[in-house]
Motif scaffolding. Structure first.
Motif, PDB file in Angstrom:
ATOM      1  N   LYS A  81       0.396  -1.031  -0.087  1.00 53.02           N
ATOM      2  CA  LYS A  81       0.009  -0.441  -0.163  1.00 53.02           C
ATOM      3  C   LYS A  81       0.433   1.671   0.435  1.00 53.02           C
ATOM      4  N   GLU A  82       2.195   1.330   0.995  1.00 55.20           N
ATOM      5  CA  GLU A  82       2.813   2.210   1.101  1.00 55.20           C
ATOM      6  C   GLU A  82       4.384   1.763   1.508  1.00 55.20           C
ATOM      7  N   ASN A  83       5.055   2.917   1.679  1.00 56.38           N
ATOM      8  CA  ASN A  83       6.357   2.307   1.709  1.00 56.38           C
ATOM      9  C   ASN A  83       6.501   1.959   3.409  1.00 56.38           C
TER      10      ASN A  83
ATOM     11  N   ARG B 129       8.135   0.490  -2.334  1.00 50.64           N
ATOM     12  CA  ARG B 129       8.190   0.503  -3.974  1.00 50.64           C
ATOM     13  C   ARG B 129       8.928   0.752  -4.584  1.00 50.64           C
TER      14      ARG B 129
END
Length: 220
Positions: free
Chosen positions: A11-13, A31
């Motif tokens: 979803k996100e870092n 990512r």
């Protein structure tokens, strides 16, 4: 559009820490769209935790795992990087780099214990951060008269259709995103709903992100 163009990623870092037999394992995930981005992230995290016992890593780039790399960074061969890579692949994640930092706590884990520790640190970090499905979709734009808007809005809501934009002018212009395989069926249903009084325009194609809620990545 090929279904293979849809893929799962984080979803996100982010990062997540676990403690196993007094050793601290910090999994940092990002990512990354190419090996250069992956290597830059590895360098960044290794510098951040320069005092750690080990900064092991793995990455997978491309929809078919076209570019992969793994490093044990001084741990016994095959006990860190490869288990991390396999953890990413088992969850079907694409374009992700993970660096697992270890601060040794004084208790040796053995080869089997290390493999489990590094693999679990990745899995638990991914579960904590979350996963999205990046889906290549087609934008469809159409207009409806004000008296018909409520029923169209209800239809879109009931069918979980992503509305990107709504403009209020002489009529109401609606922009939605759909998987290409669903476009014709969607148009037919809107035409039926509005008794044929509707024209459609194709907008852009883009990746939209759909949250995966149950962590059952193998089914996606």
């Amino acid at each position: 559009m090929s279904e293979k163009e849809n893929f799962l990623t984080i979803k996100e870092n982010g990062d997540h820490e676990i403690i196993i037999k007094k050793s601290k394992f910090i999994a940092s995930l990002a990512r990354t769209n190419n090996p250069d981005e992956a290597e830059a992230f590895i360098k960044e995290i290794s510098k951040k935790y320069h005092d750690a016992t080990h900064n092991t890593y793995a990455y997978t780039i491309g929809l078919n795992d076209d570019k992969v790399k793994a490093s044990d960074n001084g741990e016994p061969s095959g006990t860190a990087g490869i288990p991390e890579l396999k953890a990413l692949q088992l969850m079907n994640l694409k374009n992700v780099t993970v660096v697992v930092t270890r601060y040794f706590g004084g208790i040796k884990l053995g080869a089997g214990g290390l493999i489990r520790a590094y693999s679990n640190s990745v899995t638990k970090a991914v579960e904590a951060i979350g996963v999205v499905k990046r889906v290549l979709q087609q934008e469809i734009i159409f207009s409806v008269a004000y008296p018909r808007f409520d029923e169209v809005q209800h239809f879109l809501s009931e069918n979980d259709i992503f509305v990107a934009n709504t403009e209020y002018g002489v009529d109401i212009k609606i922009s939605v995103f759909l998987d290409e395989k669903d476009v014709d069926d969607f148009k037919d249903k809107i035409i039926n709903l509005l008794s044929g009084k509707v024209e459609f325009q194709n907008g852009e194609k883009r990746y939209n992100e759909i949250p995966i809620k149950d962590n059952n990545f193998h089914e996606q």
